[in-house]
Design a protein around this motif. Structure first.
Motif, PDB file in Angstrom:
ATOM      1  N   SER A 185      10.171  15.180   3.225  1.00 53.88           N
ATOM      2  CA  SER A 185       9.236  14.119   3.605  1.00 53.88           C
ATOM      3  C   SER A 185       9.248  12.989   2.579  1.00 53.88           C
ATOM      4  N   LEU A 186       9.414  13.331   1.303  1.00 56.68           N
ATOM      5  CA  LEU A 186       9.487  12.300   0.275  1.00 56.68           C
ATOM      6  C   LEU A 186      10.719  11.426   0.482  1.00 56.68           C
ATOM      7  N   GLN A 187      11.838  12.039   0.856  1.00 58.66           N
ATOM      8  CA  GLN A 187      13.040  11.251   1.117  1.00 58.66           C
ATOM      9  C   GLN A 187      12.827  10.309   2.295  1.00 58.66           C
ATOM     10  N   GLU A 188      12.096  10.777   3.315  1.00 53.93           N
ATOM     11  CA  GLU A 188      11.812   9.896   4.447  1.00 53.93           C
ATOM     12  C   GLU A 188      10.927   8.724   4.034  1.00 53.93           C
ATOM     13  N   VAL A 189       9.978   8.973   3.138  1.00 56.88           N
ATOM     14  CA  VAL A 189       9.137   7.886   2.632  1.00 56.88           C
ATOM     15  C   VAL A 189       9.998   6.874   1.876  1.00 56.88           C
ATOM     16  N   ILE A 190      10.934   7.369   1.072  1.00 58.94           N
ATOM     17  CA  ILE A 190      11.847   6.469   0.354  1.00 58.94           C
ATOM     18  C   ILE A 190      12.645   5.629   1.344  1.00 58.94           C
ATOM     19  N   ASP A 191      13.205   6.288   2.360  1.00 61.39           N
ATOM     20  CA  ASP A 191      14.023   5.584   3.348  1.00 61.39           C
ATOM     21  C   ASP A 191      13.213   4.533   4.094  1.00 61.39           C
TER      22      ASP A 191
ATOM     23  N   PRO B   9       4.642  11.071  12.580  1.00 57.81           N
ATOM     24  CA  PRO B   9       5.957  10.452  12.335  1.00 57.81           C
ATOM     25  C   PRO B   9       6.878  11.250  11.412  1.00 57.81           C
ATOM     26  N   ILE B  10       6.320  11.910  10.387  1.00 57.77           N
ATOM     27  CA  ILE B  10       7.124  12.608   9.378  1.00 57.77           C
ATOM     28  C   ILE B  10       6.648  14.056   9.289  1.00 57.77           C
ATOM     29  N   PRO B  11       7.479  15.008   9.662  1.00 56.49           N
ATOM     30  CA  PRO B  11       7.053  16.417   9.601  1.00 56.49           C
ATOM     31  C   PRO B  11       6.685  16.845   8.177  1.00 56.49           C
ATOM     32  N   ASP B  12       5.584  17.572   8.060  1.00 59.30           N
ATOM     33  CA  ASP B  12       5.154  18.162   6.789  1.00 59.30           C
ATOM     34  C   ASP B  12       5.017  17.128   5.674  1.00 59.30           C
ATOM     35  N   LEU B  13       4.520  15.953   6.014  1.00 59.62           N
ATOM     36  CA  LEU B  13       4.397  14.872   5.036  1.00 59.62           C
ATOM     37  C   LEU B  13       3.488  15.269   3.873  1.00 59.62           C
TER      38      LEU B  13
END
Length: 336
Positions: A308-314, A233-237
Motif C-alpha cells: 500500500s505504501l508503494q501505491e501511495v508513492i506511485d 482504492p488501495i487494499p490494506d492501506l
C-alpha cells in the motif's frame, strides 16, 4: 483537479482537539503542548530513557496512549512524553531539530518530505483501514438527498478535504478514477475536519472526505456514505505511522529499537482490547461518550503494509505531488 481554500466557518469548539492536522491543542502558541492527564511515563530513573513523541489528537494514536498507560514503554526502558501538536506542520520540524525524538504523520506527508530531501523515515506503523467499505473509519459523505450514488457521480462536485495535495484528495481521486469518473473535474476545498459537517449541511460543499469521529457525527446529522476512501482504492492501506530522522536511527539505535518494539506491542494491545482503545480517547480528545461508543476504530497492525505504501508513492508521483519517487529503503526502516 481544481483546488482552492475556503475560510473555516463555525468550527465545533468541543471537537477542535480531534482535527487531524488542524486541531487546536491547549497550551502555548507554538501549536504543541504536553499531553494532559499524566500521559508521560513515571518519573525518569537511571533505568529509563526519556523520549518525546509528537502526536495529533485523533483516534489513530490511541495505541501509543494505551502503551504509555499500561506501562509497555516503561517495560522497554522508555519514559515517554506525548506532546499534542496541530499536525505534521508542527511535528516534522520539531523532530528534525531534535526537540522531539519521534513523530506521527500520514504516509503521503512522509513521501513528500523524503522526496524533497528531508531525512525522515517511518520506523513504526500506525492505523490501517478496516478494509470494510461499509464500516471504515473514513468515508466520503454526501447529504441524504444528494443525487450522488457512487464515486463516479462525484464528477464536477466540490469535495472538502482537510489538506490539499495530500493523502485524502489523492485516495479520493483514485477511488473516483477506479469507478469510471474523472477526478480532474473535482473542486477540492481545504477545510478543517470539525467544520465539514456544518459546511455540508449548509450546502457550501457537495461532499466531504471525513474521518472519525466526523463520519459518525455526519451520519447522526443525516449524511450518508458514498465510498470509503481508505478501504476501497488501495487494499490494506496503512494510512500513517511514527517517524524519526536518519541521524536518530544511526546515533541511538537502541532507543529506536525499543520504541519500535513498544509500539508493536501497543498496537497489538489495542487490537486485543478494542474497548480499552476507545476508553482512552477522552484522555486526549474532547469526544463525548455517546460519540465514542458509535465510532469505528482503525485496525492497528504491527507492521506497515508495504504494497500500500508503494501505491501511495506511485499515486503521489502520478498526481504531481512529487517529482521523484523516494526508494522504499529510504522511506521506511526494515521491520517497520
Amino acid at each position: 483537479m481544481r483546488t482552492f481554500r475556503l475560510a473555516a466557518v463555525g468550527a465545533a469548539a468541543l471537537l477542535a482537539l480531534t482535527a487531524c492536522g488542524s486541531g487546536s491543542p491547549s497550551g502555548g502558541g507554538d501549536g504543541s503542548s504536553p499531553a494532559a492527564g499524566g500521559q508521560s511515563g513515571s518519573p525518569a530513573s537511571g533505568d529509563l530513557t526519556p523520549i518525546e513523541v509528537g502526536v495529533i489528537p485523533i483516534v489513530d494514536v490511541a495505541p501509543i496512549y494505551l502503551g504509555v498507560k499500561e506501562g509497555i514503554f516503561e517495560d522497554h526502558g522508555l519514559d515517554v512524553t506525548l506532546t499534542l501538536a496541530q499536525g505534521g506542520a508542527a511535528i516534522v520540524p520539531a523532530v528534525q531539530s531534535g526537540q522531539m525524538d519521534f513523530g506521527f504523520s500520514n504516509v503521503t506527508s512522509l513521501v513528500i518530505g523524503r522526496s524533497q530531501g528531508l531525512p525522515v523515515k517511518l520506523v513504526a506503523t500506525g492505523p490501517q483501514t478496516t478494509g470494510d467499505s461499509e464500516d471504515d473509519f473514513a468515508a466520503v459523505m454526501v447529504p441524504e438527498d444528494s443525487d450522488v450514488e457512487s464515486a463516479a457521480d462525484l464528477d464536477d462536485k466540490r469535495i472538502a478535504v482537510n489538506t490539499l495535495n495530500n493523502i485524502n484528495d489523492t485516495v479520493i481521486s483514485e477511488g473516483i478514477r477506479q469507478d469510471g469518473g474523472n477526478p480532474d473535474t473535482i473542486e477540492y476545498v481545504e477545510m478543517a475536519f470539525p467544520d465539514m459537517v456544518g459546511q455540508l449541511e449548509a450546502g457550501n460543499v457537495d461532499a466531504i472526505g471525513a474521518v472519525e469521529p466526523f463520519v459518525t457525527l455526519a451520519e447522526e446529522g443525516g449524511a450518508r456514505r458514498v465510498f470509503a476512501q481508505y478501504a476501497d482504492p488501495i487494499p490494506d492501506l496503512s494510512i500513517a505511522g511514527y517517524f524519526t530522522t536518519d541521524d536518530k536511527i544511526e546515533q541511538d539505535p537502541e532507543v529506536v529499537d525499543n520504541f519500535v518494539a513498544a509500539m508493536k506491542e501497543s498496537q497489538q494491545y489495542a487490537t486485543d482490547n478494542p474497548d480499552e482503545a476507545k476508553a482512552v480517547l477522552p484522555e486526549y480528545t474532547s469526544l463525548e461518550p455517546d460519540v465514542i461508543e458509535e465510532l469505528t476504530m482503525p485496525r492497528f497492525p504491527q507492521e506497515h503494509d508495504r504494497d500500500s505504501l508503494q501505491e501511495v508513492i506511485d499515486l503521489s508521483l502520478e498526481g504531481g505531488l512529487i517529482d521523484e519517487a523516494p526508494s522504499m529503503d529510504d522511506l521506511i526502516r526494515e521491520g517497520a
